[in-house]
Design a protein around this motif. Structure first.
Motif, PDB file in Angstrom:
ATOM      1  N   SER A 137       0.823  -1.198   0.000  1.00  0.00           N
ATOM      2  CA  SER A 137       0.000   0.000   0.000  1.00  0.00           C
ATOM      3  C   SER A 137       0.857   1.248   0.000  1.00  0.00           C
ATOM      4  O   SER A 137       1.941   1.290   0.559  1.00  0.00           O
TER       5      SER A 137
ATOM      6  N   ALA B 152     -12.489   1.200   7.815  1.00  0.00           N
ATOM      7  CA  ALA B 152     -12.329   0.311   6.674  1.00  0.00           C
ATOM      8  C   ALA B 152     -12.691  -1.111   7.052  1.00  0.00           C
ATOM      9  O   ALA B 152     -13.268  -1.845   6.249  1.00  0.00           O
TER      10      ALA B 152
ATOM     11  N   ASN C  35      -6.968  -3.953   4.782  1.00  0.00           N
ATOM     12  CA  ASN C  35      -7.803  -4.288   5.934  1.00  0.00           C
ATOM     13  C   ASN C  35      -8.695  -5.507   5.702  1.00  0.00           C
ATOM     14  O   ASN C  35      -9.322  -5.987   6.631  1.00  0.00           O
TER      15      ASN C  35
ATOM     16  N   THR D 236      -7.434   4.591   9.897  1.00  0.00           N
ATOM     17  CA  THR D 236      -8.599   4.341   9.046  1.00  0.00           C
ATOM     18  C   THR D 236      -9.048   2.890   9.106  1.00  0.00           C
ATOM     19  O   THR D 236     -10.083   2.541   8.545  1.00  0.00           O
ATOM     20  N   SER D 237      -8.255   2.062   9.782  1.00  0.00           N
ATOM     21  CA  SER D 237      -8.529   0.627   9.716  1.00  0.00           C
ATOM     22  C   SER D 237      -9.884   0.266  10.312  1.00  0.00           C
ATOM     23  O   SER D 237     -10.544  -0.636   9.824  1.00  0.00           O
TER      24      SER D 237
ATOM     25  N   THR E  88      -6.486   0.718   1.019  1.00  0.00           N
ATOM     26  CA  THR E  88      -7.020   0.553   2.387  1.00  0.00           C
ATOM     27  C   THR E  88      -7.911  -0.679   2.464  1.00  0.00           C
ATOM     28  O   THR E  88      -7.866  -1.434   3.415  1.00  0.00           O
TER      29      THR E  88
ATOM     30  N   LEU F 164      -2.985   3.945   8.093  1.00  0.00           N
ATOM     31  CA  LEU F 164      -3.827   2.758   7.973  1.00  0.00           C
ATOM     32  C   LEU F 164      -4.519   2.428   9.272  1.00  0.00           C
ATOM     33  O   LEU F 164      -5.699   2.126   9.313  1.00  0.00           O
TER      34      LEU F 164
END
Ligand SMILES: Nc1ncnc2c1ncn2[C@@H]1O[C@H](COP(=O)(O)OP(=O)(O)OP(=O)(O)O)[C@@H](O)[C@H]1O
Length: 618
Positions: free
Chosen positions: A77, A91, A125, A87-88, A121, A84
């Motif tokens: 990524s 996501a 994830n 936002t994980s 993303t 990450l």
């Protein structure tokens, strides 16, 4: 796994090279359009080709990174790990939705959905199971179709997912290896600690040994100090013993010298006796000489004296011999006396020296004796200290033994736990290795399929190239036609603009006229609405209403006679009990339009409770 990567790289190179040759995709195969185009092709915009090329380049760099890395563990990524992680969660909630195939096949998916799936993303994830299911689904579709047709963006997605899965497997393998190493290091550490504790418990600890970390080192320090003190004390003791032996030796030498001195004194006494004897002898010799002289004088005077006198002469001869021998002895004695004198002087000087030495030695002896007394005190003190230290050391050792036993037990337990964990991790590692092997096999199978797919795609590309040329001609023709039509449309648009201007002017005029009509109808209007009887109301107990035309209302009261019995009221309009809400609104509607035109309007209801105000207004 490297074979899969190599295959994917070759695939990428082919795709990118075709994209570089102006491969617009989305063109029909065998004369029909299918979804081979880039995602934006549906909108009819040619600029989507550049996006596809950029995507291809990005993929290329990502693939190069992945292939150069020895562990294949670099994140594919572009987004960094902290981003990450932030936002994980979000996501994580969405990836199921993103990778879920609700109906139909993957090739039927819209391009927006595919681009969602291709987002880094989403890929990062998404659980591996979902990724693998997507790959399996795509490959199954390829197999089912048999002719190998697959949209280009699906191929991209497949490649991305394969790379992601490969990266995850390699990182997991690395993680397991690290864990194993960690476990081994921990085991070694615990073993060394146990060894140190065992050594401590048995009292054989060597402080200089390498097992010096943790509690063992801390526990060994006081013991080491005590040992040092003990060694120092023993060294001191040894020095004192050496001094003592030296002193005894000196004492012996002093006694020897005193004996020598006594011998010397005795010898001097003897010498004095000899001197005295020598003096007596000299006296005797002198007396003998005097006697001889007197005898020689008598000889001259009495020549003829008798024979008895011969006897007297014979006697001095005898004395003379004796005298000679005595003289000789005397000389000998003189020589010996001289020798003895010399010896005596030497002896005196040596005696004086030894005397002074003796005095200094005596002083040393006295000092040493004092030192001995002091050191004896110190030794007794040190002995006491040693005894107390020994006691404390014994108790400390006892404590250490108990703690060591406890620690030993703990460590054994921990070692068991660690061993169990190690076994578990090795089992897991074996299981993962098996899984990896099985996956490698499946990937190899998929690689073969991909190769076949690539062959088919190459064929498709050839067809697409041919069709792209014809499409280009068509587009050029279309563009010409469109330009002609656009010029015609421009002219008609001008006409329309003029018409719309006129229309707006007319509309404005119409509006003004309408409001004027409203004003003419009356700025203040009074409407009367008669509601019907309700279910619970008595029809007879109420007065009778008679509505006339032109907004007139007559109320009849049978209880009263004459004019009082019939009363006339005049309104702008009277709405009877049968009037519906729609009819009421038709009368109000022009006022609503006036409000929209910017005029002020007020509508209110008046009447007694339960007469129907709310009903009418609502
Ligand atoms: N034109 C009509 N047709 C049928 N029923 C009506 C009509 N007008 C009023 N009603 C009924 O009469 C009852 C009383 O009406 P409404 O509540 O509107 O009276 P109101 O004047 O607003 O009362 P209040 O002053 O107590 O608020 C309601 O049950 C309503 O449904």
């Amino acid at each position: 796994m490297s074979a899969v990567v190599a295959c994917l790289l070759a695939l990428r190179d082919q795709f990118v090279s075709h994209a570089g040759e102006g491969w617009t995709c989305g063109l029909p195969q065998n004369g029909r359009m299918h979804t081979m185009g880039f995602p934006g092709r549906e909108n009819g915009q040619v600029t989507q080709n550049s996006e596809a090329r950029e995507d291809g380049k990005q993929m290329e760099t990502t693939l190069q990174k992945a292939s150069r890395s020895p562990a294949m563990s670099e994140p594919s990524s572009v987004i960094s790990r902290p981003e990450l992680s932030s936002t994980s969660r979000h996501a994580g909630r969405n990836f199921h939705e993103v990778f879920q195939l609700r109906q139909g096949g993957y090739s039927d998916l819209p391009s927006s959905k595919i681009s969602d799936m291709m987002k880094s993303t989403s890929l990062d994830n998404a659980p591996t199971q979902s990724l693998l299911s997507v790959v399996n689904g795509i490959l199954d579709e390829i197999i089912e179709r048999k002719n190998g047709e697959i949209p280009y963006h699906l191929a991209f997605l497949l490649r991305k997912i394969v790379l992601e899965v490969e990266r995850r497997i390699s990182t997991q393998a690395e993680h397991i290896r690290n864990q194993n190493n960690l476990m081994k290091a921990r085991e070694e550490k615990y073993k060394s600690r146990i060894r140190v504790l065992e050594a401590l418990a048995s009292g054989k600890i060597h402080v200089s040994s390498n097992a010096t970390n943790g509690k063992a080192h801390v526990a060994a320090e006081p013991v080491h100090q005590m040992k040092m003190e003990k060694d120092k004390f023993e060294e001191k003791k040894q020095l004192l013993e050496e001094d003592l032996t030296k002193l005894t030796k000196d004492k012996e030498s002093v006694t020897r010298m005193t004996k020598d001195k006594e011998d010397m004194a005795r010898f001097l006494n003897d010498k004095e006796d000899i001197i005295r004897l020598m003096k007596e002898k000299e006296e005797m010799a002198r007396l003998m000489k005097e006697k001889e002289d007197t005898v020689s004088l008598k000889k001259g005077k009495d020549g003829d004296r008798n024979q008895s006198a011969d006897e007297h002469i014979a006697k001095p001869i005898m004395y003379k011999d004796e005298l000679i021998s005595l003289m000789k002895e005397k000389e000998n004695y003189k020589v010996t006396i001289m020798k003895l004198k010399l010896e005596l002087e030497a002896m005196k000087s040596s005696c004086e020296k030894s005397h002074s030495l003796l005095e200094t030695k005596n002083e040393d002896v006295l000092n040493l004796l004092k030192d001995k007394e002091n050191s004896g005190n110190i030794i007794s003190q040190l002995r006491q200290e040693l005894a107390t230290a020994r006691r404390s050391h014994e108790t400390y050792i006892q404590d250490l033994k108990t703690t060591a036993l406890q620690e030993n037990r703990d460590f054994e337990q921990r070692i068991k736990e660690v061993e169990l964990k190690l076994e578990d991790s090795t089992k897991r590692g074996r299981h993962l290795e098996e899984l990896l092997e099985s996956r490698i096999k499946t990937w190899e199978r998929k690689e073969i399929m991909l190769n076949q797919f690539v062959g088919v795609q190459m064929q498709n590309i050839q067809d697409l190239r041919l069709s792209s040329v014809s499409i280009r001609h068509e587009i050029q023709n279309c563009q010409k036609r469109w330009s002609e039509e656009l010029s015609g449309l421009g002219q008609s648009l001008k006409v329309l603009a003029n018409a719309s201007e006129k229309y707006h002017a007319t509309l404005e005029e119409n509006r003004k006229l309408f409001n004027e009509v409203q004003e003419l109808k009356g700025n203040i209007r009074v409407f009367c609405r008669i509601r019907p009887f309700l279910c619970n109301e008595d029809h007879k107990s109420s007065t009778t209403e008679i509505t006339g035309d032109n907004g007139e209302l007559i109320l009849a009261n049978p209880a009263k006679i004459g004019k009082e019995g019939n009363k006339l009221f005049k309104f702008n309009k009277v709405l009877g009990p049968t009037t519906s809400q729609d009819e009421v609104f038709k009368d109000i509607q022009p006022l609503v339009r006036s409000v929209l035109d910017g005029y002020n309007v007020c509508i209110f209801a008046y009447g007694q409770t339960g007469s129907g105000k709310t009903y009418t207004m609502v």
